[in-house]
Design an enzyme around this catalytic site. Sequence first.
Site, short mmCIF file in Angstrom:
data_model
loop_
_atom_site.label_atom_id
_atom_site.label_comp_id
_atom_site.label_asym_id
_atom_site.label_seq_id
_atom_site.Cartn_x
_atom_site.Cartn_y
_atom_site.Cartn_z
N GLY A 76 -17.98 6.26 2.06
CA GLY A 76 -16.56 6.52 2.33
C GLY A 76 -16.57 8.01 2.55
O GLY A 76 -16.27 8.54 3.09
N ALA A 77 -18.13 8.36 3.56
CA ALA A 77 -18.56 9.36 3.21
C ALA A 77 -17.91 10.25 4.84
O ALA A 77 -19.12 11.89 4.77
CB ALA A 77 -19.81 9.80 3.08
N ARG B 158 -15.81 11.51 6.09
CA ARG B 158 -15.25 12.19 5.98
C ARG B 158 -13.83 12.38 5.01
O ARG B 158 -14.19 11.94 3.74
CB ARG B 158 -13.14 11.93 7.15
N ASP C 213 -20.86 -2.34 5.30
CA ASP C 213 -19.65 -2.73 4.70
C ASP C 213 -19.60 -3.21 3.60
O ASP C 213 -20.02 -4.32 3.00
CB ASP C 213 -18.58 -4.07 5.38
N TYR D 28 -3.62 -1.61 -4.57
CA TYR D 28 -4.37 -0.25 -5.14
C TYR D 28 -4.93 0.26 -6.28
O TYR D 28 -5.95 0.73 -7.11
CB TYR D 28 -3.60 0.76 -4.12
N LYS E 179 -8.02 0.42 -8.28
CA LYS E 179 -8.25 1.79 -9.50
C LYS E 179 -8.71 1.85 -11.00
O LYS E 179 -8.93 2.23 -11.88
CB LYS E 179 -7.14 2.89 -8.94
#
Length: 251
Positions: free
Chosen positions: A11-12, A14, A61, A152, A156
């Site tokens: 997820g790099a 942004r 993915d 979520y 987490k």
Amino acid sequence: MSETRTAIVTGAARGIGAATARKLAENGLAVAVLDLEESAGAPVVADIEAAGGRALAVGVDVSDEASVDAAVQRVADELGAPTVLVNNAGITRDNLLFKMTVTDWDAVMGVHLRGSFLMSRAAQKYMTEAKWGRIVNLSSTSALGNRGQANYSAAKAGLQGFTKTLAIELGRFGVTVNAIAPGFIETEMTRATAERLGISFEQFADGLAKEIPVGRVGQPADIAETVAFLVGDGAGFISGQVLYVAGGPTD
């Protein structure tokens, strides 16, 4: 460090992931910038290379086993064996329980939990072979419960148990595993939340800042600095911990 270490950040493209990738590169690591689309990571790679670092954009993915295995293999082949992994990729599909669909639930679990499992499993072999490694999982203060985020929050919180178990299993190989649980951080994702609520981000952030003891919302750099500490040699006796980075105490 006797030789350049290779880090993977998911997820790099942004936000927190991009800030983390840049910080690790600044600290001398070669960095694989992973995101759903390879092209999305290109600007971050360009920034790192312009500053004299080494980086590689890879599309993946994280919820797909074959995609993850291929991505990690490519990083090993083109940048070097990855001994640092930052599981940052994440999505939100917020809704109250009675409105939440199975698709909303599965999508969030797939990226956060399944994704962190698949990435960690693929990368750990390089760490155990090197007898040194660092895994940092991005949790959230939402793990403590947050209205409209059953999926979520559960994901987490699950990452925290995952972190502690991996710390127990991998410690004997010189691998530490920790989690960072950010509070409110200014990113594209949180800006989108303000937009959904129909208010400006400034209004949204100002209201939240009044409830935060340090009097401001967090920035991606706050998390990147924390990651940089945990993946360094100086943090070798810290493992299985969840560090809340939220500008004040948490419950």
